[in-house]
Design a protein around this motif. Structure first.
Motif, PDB file in Angstrom:
ATOM      1  N   ALA A 150      -0.714  -2.150  -8.314  1.00  0.00           N
ATOM      2  CA  ALA A 150      -2.046  -2.135  -7.651  1.00  0.00           C
ATOM      3  C   ALA A 150      -2.724  -3.516  -8.469  1.00  0.00           C
ATOM      4  O   ALA A 150      -3.110  -4.718  -8.040  1.00  0.00           O
ATOM      5  CB  ALA A 150      -3.358  -0.859  -8.283  1.00  0.00           C
ATOM      6  N   TRP A 187      -8.250  -1.971  -2.769  1.00  0.00           N
ATOM      7  CA  TRP A 187      -7.354  -2.757  -4.352  1.00  0.00           C
ATOM      8  C   TRP A 187      -7.952  -2.512  -5.948  1.00  0.00           C
ATOM      9  O   TRP A 187      -7.775  -1.756  -6.846  1.00  0.00           O
ATOM     10  CB  TRP A 187      -7.043  -3.669  -4.329  1.00  0.00           C
ATOM     11  CG  TRP A 187      -5.555  -3.561  -4.111  1.00  0.00           C
ATOM     12  CD1 TRP A 187      -5.129  -4.891  -2.319  1.00  0.00           C
ATOM     13  CD2 TRP A 187      -4.302  -2.803  -3.431  1.00  0.00           C
ATOM     14  NE1 TRP A 187      -3.997  -4.251  -1.907  1.00  0.00           N
ATOM     15  CE2 TRP A 187      -3.073  -3.563  -2.914  1.00  0.00           C
ATOM     16  CE3 TRP A 187      -3.821  -1.382  -4.744  1.00  0.00           C
ATOM     17  CZ2 TRP A 187      -1.934  -3.089  -2.114  1.00  0.00           C
ATOM     18  CZ3 TRP A 187      -2.488  -1.505  -4.100  1.00  0.00           C
ATOM     19  CH2 TRP A 187      -1.362  -1.968  -3.365  1.00  0.00           C
ATOM     20  N   SER A 210      -4.090  -6.741  -6.459  1.00  0.00           N
ATOM     21  CA  SER A 210      -4.973  -7.665  -6.301  1.00  0.00           C
ATOM     22  C   SER A 210      -5.564  -8.582  -7.243  1.00  0.00           C
ATOM     23  O   SER A 210      -6.008 -10.022  -6.248  1.00  0.00           O
ATOM     24  CB  SER A 210      -6.098  -6.557  -7.665  1.00  0.00           C
ATOM     25  OG  SER A 210      -7.222  -7.174  -7.393  1.00  0.00           O
ATOM     26  N   GLN A 259      -8.573   1.375  -5.655  1.00  0.00           N
ATOM     27  CA  GLN A 259      -6.870   1.718  -6.293  1.00  0.00           C
ATOM     28  C   GLN A 259      -6.877   1.458  -8.212  1.00  0.00           C
ATOM     29  O   GLN A 259      -6.052   2.448  -8.535  1.00  0.00           O
ATOM     30  CB  GLN A 259      -5.379   1.298  -5.581  1.00  0.00           C
ATOM     31  CG  GLN A 259      -5.510   1.646  -3.960  1.00  0.00           C
ATOM     32  CD  GLN A 259      -6.288   3.042  -3.795  1.00  0.00           C
ATOM     33  OE1 GLN A 259      -6.193   3.421  -4.035  1.00  0.00           O
ATOM     34  NE2 GLN A 259      -7.347   2.486  -2.875  1.00  0.00           N
ATOM     35  N   ARG A 278       0.915  -1.229  -0.244  1.00  0.00           N
ATOM     36  CA  ARG A 278       0.191   0.055  -0.167  1.00  0.00           C
ATOM     37  C   ARG A 278       0.722   1.033  -0.012  1.00  0.00           C
ATOM     38  O   ARG A 278       0.369   2.169  -0.457  1.00  0.00           O
ATOM     39  CB  ARG A 278      -1.238  -0.207   1.211  1.00  0.00           C
ATOM     40  CG  ARG A 278      -2.216  -1.279   1.221  1.00  0.00           C
ATOM     41  CD  ARG A 278      -2.942  -0.664   2.355  1.00  0.00           C
ATOM     42  NE  ARG A 278      -4.488  -1.654   2.592  1.00  0.00           N
ATOM     43  CZ  ARG A 278      -4.891  -1.867   2.878  1.00  0.00           C
ATOM     44  NH1 ARG A 278      -4.880  -0.383   3.437  1.00  0.00           N
ATOM     45  NH2 ARG A 278      -6.221  -2.449   2.706  1.00  0.00           N
TER      46      ARG A 278
END
Lengths: 111, 506
Positions: free
Chosen positions: B205, B219, B209, B222, B185
């Motif tokens: 990302a 995610w 994910s 994002q 993150r």
């Protein structure tokens, strides 16, 4: 009270209104006062960061241009010792102001 | 007293406490020293990345700039010929009785709002007009594309650090660190907000994910942010809808509505906001978003109702107060608008825009002494970006007072600050028209209509001059443009009726 009676409706148009003169519609129309939109706190913060970033980018560009100009300053140092006449000093000053070999991309320097 | 002992934190604990107190520069310095001793410390590495990204954090809900590429080369609109009222490009202005004479418009042809928004800073019309806009010392170069600006932002961020690039993305094993839940993150936020490298952020990302088994709503959000930055709006919509199925967040609803607004689907955006209000009743973000959409559609009554609900939930919301005040002022209730603006003044906001607005409300409410003092204060504190508007309004007040010489001077000063200020051009043209200088007035009107093609007053006044000079073809074109801006204007219709026999006889 009679249900068959027609309903009367009043309609007014510009022609039928009372006017002082027939040329009242020749007057131009002013723009009205304009409230200025306010800026929220988030908008101010965003603008601050953008301005700071743009200033950093300009600082980078000026630093890179000044680095290119630095080595050319060294050979110019012995030159001012030679001329002693004031006319030659003025000419060299004028030449020093105008850099013929470096194209200034900054519009502020041209001014 | 010499007996007391002073507690001092050192090392990583000190950096954590400084970060918690939001002293980001000091925390970053402590992390830098720790990393010099031990470059393999991942906790300190993650904390330093968090400090750097927090210092350049931008709220994605408000960051909505539109450059030339996004404005004119846009292929995302689903329904280019939408019905009126269901598209931002075709709002219902005539049905709701919004009068462009009473409520001024921006250069984009849209009625004024109470606050400045990022999207409203660009000029509409055509790409040629935007490109050919004159560059002066004070107006910045038009933003060509948002992606290019993000790259420049990333360059500026890296140059700020004395050590140069903190994380060398070219040599970093992105797949390894993106799959690590301890640092992915921080790494993503560092790349997204600090470096502004959206492609690498999208890679991080996507890998994160996938590592989470496509079950992490964070995610997906994002990924949607990356898609929004890259302009891939359909993919962003899919990610956000999938995220909403897992967990309902305010940010997710707002981002989904933002994506719908980008593809010119205001009805879908309103539905999303309504769904968000069902989950989060009376949430300010949802209500504000709905009010903005309604205002862009031209539904001012609905917008004011929503802003009042915002004020019920959050009494110090400056955007809601300013928008309600603007609607009251142009609706013929300057006293109520004045009360709202004074409310903003009581909250400690002190800006030249606010003082000028208060002065205009007092002027309309016939409180002349307070009006003049407010306007003088606005004039003394004005900045470059609002100088033209301040001087234009000063000229307008001088016209109302009857001092036409000073009014003309004020309009000229406004034009010196902003040569594109079309309202000042029109008003100055009217003053010249009254002095009998028809040619000067004509050139001023022409300049105003070229700067702002959607302006009603410029087209109408120029059409009037053409009518009196006998140039009927030009007059007809101009009056038709004016009728496009204000379809219900009776005088325009009358002039066209005068011109109709000339064309019928041919």
């Amino acid at each position: 009270m009679n249900p068959d009676a027609p309903s009367v409706e009043e309609k007014l148009t510009v022609d039928e209104c009372y006017v002082i003169s027939k040329e009242d519609w020749f007057e131009p129309i002013f723009c009205k006062p304009k409230l200025i939109p306010l800026k929220t706190v988030k908008m101010r913060e965003i603008e601050k960061r953008r301005n700071e970033n743009m200033e950093r980018v300009k600082a980078i560009e000026t630093a890179s241009t000044s680095e290119q100009k630095n080595p050319e300053v060294v050979p110019k140092e012995p030159k001012p010792e030679k001329p002693r006449n004031p006319e030659e000093l003025k000419k060299q000053n004028e030449l020093n102001k105008i850099d013929l070999w470096i194209a200034d991309e900054d519009p502020a320097r041209r001014k | 007293m010499s007996g007391e002992s002073v507690i001092e934190f050192t090392g990583f604990i000190k950096a954590c406490r400084l970060f918690r107190e939001n002293r980001l520069a000091e925390a970053e310095a402590v992390c830098t020293n720790l990393l010099r001793k031990n470059p393999l410390d991942q906790a300190t590495w993650a904390l330093k990345m968090q400090c750097l990204s927090d210092s350049t954090y931008v709220d994605e809900l408000e960051n909505e700039d539109m450059g030339l590429a996004e404005t004119f080369l846009d292929q995302n609109v689903i329904a280019p010929n939408a019905r009126p009222g269901t598209s931002f490009a075709r709002p219902k202005t005539s049905a709701k009785g919004v009068n462009p004479i009473l409520r001024p418009t921006t250069n984009a042809g849209r009625p004024l709002s109470g606050v400045v928004r990022p999207q409203s800073s660009f000029k509409s019309g055509s790409m040629d007009q935007a490109v050919r806009t004159a560059r002066t010392a004070k107006t910045a170069r038009a933003v060509s594309s948002t992606s290019a600006r993000n790259m420049r932002l990333g360059t500026a961020s890296m140059a700020a650090g004395a050590d140069g690039e903190f994380v060398n993305l070219a040599r970093l094993n992105i797949d390894k660190y993106a799959a690590d839940p301890q640092v992915n993150r921080q790494l993503f936020e560092y790349v997204f907000y600090y470096l502004n490298d959206i492609r690498v952020a999208h890679q991080i990302a996507g890998t994160a994910s996938k590592a989470a088994g496509f079950e992490d709503y964070y995610w997906k959000n994002q990924l949607a942010k990356c898609y929004l930055r890259l302009g891939m709006l359909q993919d962003a919509t899919k990610q956000l809808q999938s995220s909403l199925e897992q967990k309902k967040l305010i940010e997710t609803f707002a981002l989904l509505s933002k994506a719908y607004n980008r593809v010119d689907q205001p009805m879908a955006a309103l539905k999303t906001y309504s769904a968000g209000l069902e989950v989060f009743p009376e949430n300010v973000t949802m209500l504000t978003g709905m009010a903005r959409v309604q205002e862009a559609l031209g539904e001012y009554d609905e917008s004011v109702k929503l802003y009042k609900r915002v004020l019920d939930a959050e009494s110090n919301n400056i955007e809601a107060i300013a928008c309600v005040a603007t609607t009251y002022y142009y609706g013929g209730k300057p006293e109520l608008a004045m009360r709202y603006y004074r409310r903003i003044l009581q909250m400690g906001v002190s800006s030249p825009e606010l003082f000028l607005n208060i002065g205009l409300c007092c002027m309309a409410a016939q409180q002349f002494d307070f009006a003049l003092s407010s306007i003088l204060r606005a004039q003394s504190t004005m900045t470059d970006d609002v100088a033209a508007d301040v001087w234009y309004n000063i000229g307008q007040i001088l016209v109302d007072i009857g001092d036409l010489v000073s009014a003309a001077r004020s309009f000229r000063i406004a034009l010196s600050h902003d040569p594109d200020h079309s309202e000042s051009l029109v008003n100055l043209g009217i003053l010249k028209h009254r002095e009998g200088k028809i040619d000067e007035a004509r050139s001023l009107y022409s300049s105003a209509t070229s700067k702002n093609p959607y302006m009603f007053e410029g087209n109408y006044n120029l059409g009037l001059v053409s009518f009196t000079q006998g140039k009927y073809h030009e007059c007809r074109e101009l009056i038709e443009k004016a009728l496009a801006a204000f379809p219900e204007h009776e005088h325009c219709k009358k002039i066209l009726n005068h011109l109709k026999p000339l064309y019928e006889s041919i």
